[in-house]
Scaffold this active site. Structure first.
Site, PDB file in Angstrom:
ATOM      1  N   ARG A  84       5.192  10.844  -2.508  1.00 59.97           N
ATOM      2  CA  ARG A  84       4.965  10.549  -0.942  1.00 59.97           C
ATOM      3  C   ARG A  84       6.082  10.687  -0.048  1.00 59.97           C
ATOM      4  NH1 ARG A  84       5.290   4.512   0.986  1.00 59.97           N
ATOM      5  NH2 ARG A  84       4.214   4.637   3.036  1.00 59.97           N
ATOM      6  N   ALA A 140       3.401  -1.073   4.359  1.00 63.08           N
ATOM      7  CA  ALA A 140       2.892  -1.087   6.018  1.00 63.08           C
ATOM      8  C   ALA A 140       2.491  -2.453   6.334  1.00 63.08           C
ATOM      9  CB  ALA A 140       1.610  -0.231   6.150  1.00 63.08           C
ATOM     10  N   TYR A 160      11.505   8.532   0.888  1.00 62.60           N
ATOM     11  CA  TYR A 160      11.217   7.527  -0.218  1.00 62.60           C
ATOM     12  C   TYR A 160      12.038   7.931  -1.426  1.00 62.60           C
ATOM     13  CZ  TYR A 160       8.088   5.293   2.880  1.00 62.60           C
ATOM     14  OH  TYR A 160       7.499   4.890   4.489  1.00 62.60           O
ATOM     15  N   ASP A 215       1.706 -15.884   5.913  1.00 67.58           N
ATOM     16  CA  ASP A 215       0.807 -17.212   5.855  1.00 67.58           C
ATOM     17  C   ASP A 215       1.153 -17.633   4.234  1.00 67.58           C
ATOM     18  OD1 ASP A 215       0.601 -17.536   8.534  1.00 67.58           O
ATOM     19  OD2 ASP A 215      -1.629 -17.264   8.386  1.00 67.58           O
ATOM     20  N   PRO A 223       0.748  -1.135   0.169  1.00 66.21           N
ATOM     21  CA  PRO A 223      -0.259   0.043  -0.015  1.00 66.21           C
ATOM     22  C   PRO A 223       0.852   1.254  -0.144  1.00 66.21           C
ATOM     23  CG  PRO A 223      -0.077  -1.021   2.032  1.00 66.21           C
ATOM     24  CD  PRO A 223       0.646  -1.980   1.067  1.00 66.21           C
ATOM     25  N   ASN A 224       0.322   2.382  -0.823  1.00 71.62           N
ATOM     26  CA  ASN A 224       0.849   3.761  -0.916  1.00 71.62           C
ATOM     27  C   ASN A 224       2.169   3.561  -1.930  1.00 71.62           C
ATOM     28  OD1 ASN A 224      -1.070   4.696   1.258  1.00 71.62           O
ATOM     29  ND2 ASN A 224       0.008   3.745   2.581  1.00 71.62           N
ATOM     30  N   ARG A 272      13.767   4.254  11.966  1.00 69.04           N
ATOM     31  CA  ARG A 272      12.566   4.825  11.994  1.00 69.04           C
ATOM     32  C   ARG A 272      11.704   4.318  13.196  1.00 69.04           C
ATOM     33  NH1 ARG A 272       9.595   4.547   6.466  1.00 69.04           N
ATOM     34  NH2 ARG A 272       8.525   6.226   7.398  1.00 69.04           N
ATOM     35  N   ARG A 293       7.901   0.105  13.131  1.00 66.74           N
ATOM     36  CA  ARG A 293       8.623  -0.502  11.811  1.00 66.74           C
ATOM     37  C   ARG A 293       9.694  -1.610  12.091  1.00 66.74           C
ATOM     38  NH1 ARG A 293       5.809   3.182   8.227  1.00 66.74           N
ATOM     39  NH2 ARG A 293       5.495   5.099   9.109  1.00 66.74           N
ATOM     40  N   HIS A 305       4.526  -4.787   8.667  1.00 69.22           N
ATOM     41  CA  HIS A 305       4.381  -4.678  10.184  1.00 69.22           C
ATOM     42  C   HIS A 305       2.928  -5.309  10.706  1.00 69.22           C
ATOM     43  CE1 HIS A 305       7.405  -2.255   9.043  1.00 69.22           C
ATOM     44  NE2 HIS A 305       6.699  -1.486   8.409  1.00 69.22           N
ATOM     45  N   GLU A 334      12.771  -9.681   0.838  1.00 69.33           N
ATOM     46  CA  GLU A 334      11.895  -8.310   1.390  1.00 69.33           C
ATOM     47  C   GLU A 334      12.891  -7.130   1.231  1.00 69.33           C
ATOM     48  OE1 GLU A 334      11.113  -9.113   5.495  1.00 69.33           O
ATOM     49  OE2 GLU A 334      10.604  -7.069   5.789  1.00 69.33           O
ATOM     50  N   HIS A 371      12.915  -2.883   1.528  1.00 71.53           N
ATOM     51  CA  HIS A 371      12.459  -1.783   1.879  1.00 71.53           C
ATOM     52  C   HIS A 371      13.050  -0.649   1.490  1.00 71.53           C
ATOM     53  CE1 HIS A 371       9.608  -3.696   4.668  1.00 71.53           C
ATOM     54  NE2 HIS A 371      10.483  -4.260   4.998  1.00 71.53           N
ATOM     55  N   ILE A 372      12.290   0.323   0.971  1.00 66.67           N
ATOM     56  CA  ILE A 372      13.392   1.686   0.407  1.00 66.67           C
ATOM     57  C   ILE A 372      13.787   2.324   1.461  1.00 66.67           C
ATOM     58  CG2 ILE A 372      12.931   3.705  -0.783  1.00 66.67           C
ATOM     59  CD1 ILE A 372      10.388   2.465  -2.035  1.00 66.67           C
ATOM     60  N   SER A 373      13.336   2.519   2.683  1.00 75.17           N
ATOM     61  CA  SER A 373      13.812   3.216   3.833  1.00 75.17           C
ATOM     62  C   SER A 373      14.475   2.317   4.873  1.00 75.17           C
ATOM     63  CB  SER A 373      12.765   4.035   4.503  1.00 75.17           C
ATOM     64  OG  SER A 373      11.801   3.119   5.032  1.00 75.17           O
ATOM     65  N   ASN A 409       8.071  -5.835  -1.423  1.00 75.40           N
ATOM     66  CA  ASN A 409       8.090  -4.696  -0.490  1.00 75.40           C
ATOM     67  C   ASN A 409       6.601  -4.598   0.004  1.00 75.40           C
ATOM     68  OD1 ASN A 409       8.109  -2.192   0.707  1.00 75.40           O
ATOM     69  ND2 ASN A 409       9.030  -1.088  -0.721  1.00 75.40           N
TER      70      ASN A 409
HETATM   71  C1  DQA Z   1       8.350   0.507   3.170  1.00 76.10           C
HETATM   72  C2  DQA Z   1       8.767   1.107   4.906  1.00 76.10           C
HETATM   73  C3  DQA Z   1       7.351   0.565   5.662  1.00 76.10           C
HETATM   74  O1  DQA Z   1       7.533   1.027   6.998  1.00 76.10           O
HETATM   75  C4  DQA Z   1       6.322   1.664   5.208  1.00 76.10           C
HETATM   76  O2  DQA Z   1       4.916   1.339   5.886  1.00 76.10           O
HETATM   77  C5  DQA Z   1       6.160   1.616   3.697  1.00 76.10           C
HETATM   78  C6  DQA Z   1       7.374   1.551   2.962  1.00 76.10           C
HETATM   79  C7  DQA Z   1       9.935   1.187   2.495  1.00 76.10           C
HETATM   80  O3  DQA Z   1       9.719   0.627   1.667  1.00 76.10           O
HETATM   81  O4  DQA Z   1      10.623   1.677   3.165  1.00 76.10           O
HETATM   82  O5  DQA Z   1       5.111   2.011   3.184  1.00 76.10           O
HETATM   83  O6  DQA Z   1       8.090  -0.765   3.196  1.00 76.10           O
END
Ligand code: DQA
Length: 149
Positions: free
Chosen positions: A19, A78, A24, A88, A11-12, A108, A112, A81, A99, A101-103, A75
């Site tokens: 964003r 959210a 990011y 599953d 999501p997002n 943080r 997270r 978490h 896995e 994560h950009i950040s 990725n």
């Molecule tokens: C994220 C880190 C997550 O905590 C966050 O909710 C995201 C992006 C990242 O790519 O850094 O939406 O997965």
């Protein structure tokens, strides 16, 4: 082993580039997809690149990957978490999972720091910006090659 790789985004991430760019970056998800497709061609991988704001869609793609794919790069955003359901689903997948994560989630908020997906992932990349996707693809190409050799 299948050279098809699913790259799944939660999501997002459709708002990447707009964003919180201080966290990011300025690249859009379309930029990331374009770069992943170019690298995949170089590495001899086929790619399915998806993003959804809906948990069930990500689960459905993981189920689809079970039948066809040699690896998943995810990725979960959210859902990382929160989602036992995505964990599953990944636990039903028998090939490599990376896995991304950009950040740097560990730098943080505390919520997270916990990842359900990490309980299944074979590797985790965090804080390397969108380059993390490229590195994940190189890793799964290596793992697929090793399986074949
Ligand atoms: C994220 C880190 C997550 O905590 C966050 O909710 C995201 C992006 C990242 O790519 O850094 O939406 O997965």
């Amino acid at each position: 082993m299948s050279r098809l790789v699913y790259v799944l985004n939660g999501p997002n991430l459709n708002l990447l580039g707009k964003r919180q760019p201080h966290i990011y970056g300025h690249e859009t998800l379309a930029d990331v997809e374009r770069d992943c497709l170019a690298l995949a061609a170089e590495l001899g991988l086929q790619l399915r690149f998806h993003q959804s704001n809906r948990e069930y869609e990500i689960i459905d793609w993981i189920h689809e990957a079970r039948e066809t794919a040699g690896a998943i790069v995810i990725n979960p955003a959210a859902f990382t978490h929160t989602s036992v359901a995505i964990l599953d689903a990944l636990n039903t997948f028998d090939a490599p999972v990376i896995e991304v994560h950009i950040s740097n989630v560990h730098k943080r908020e505390e919520f997270r720091h916990r990842s359900f997906v990490s309980l299944r992932a074979d590797g985790v990349i965090a804080g390397l910006g969108t380059q993390g996707y490229q590195l994940a693809l190189r890793r799964v190409a290596r793992l697929i090659d090793e399986k074949v050799a």
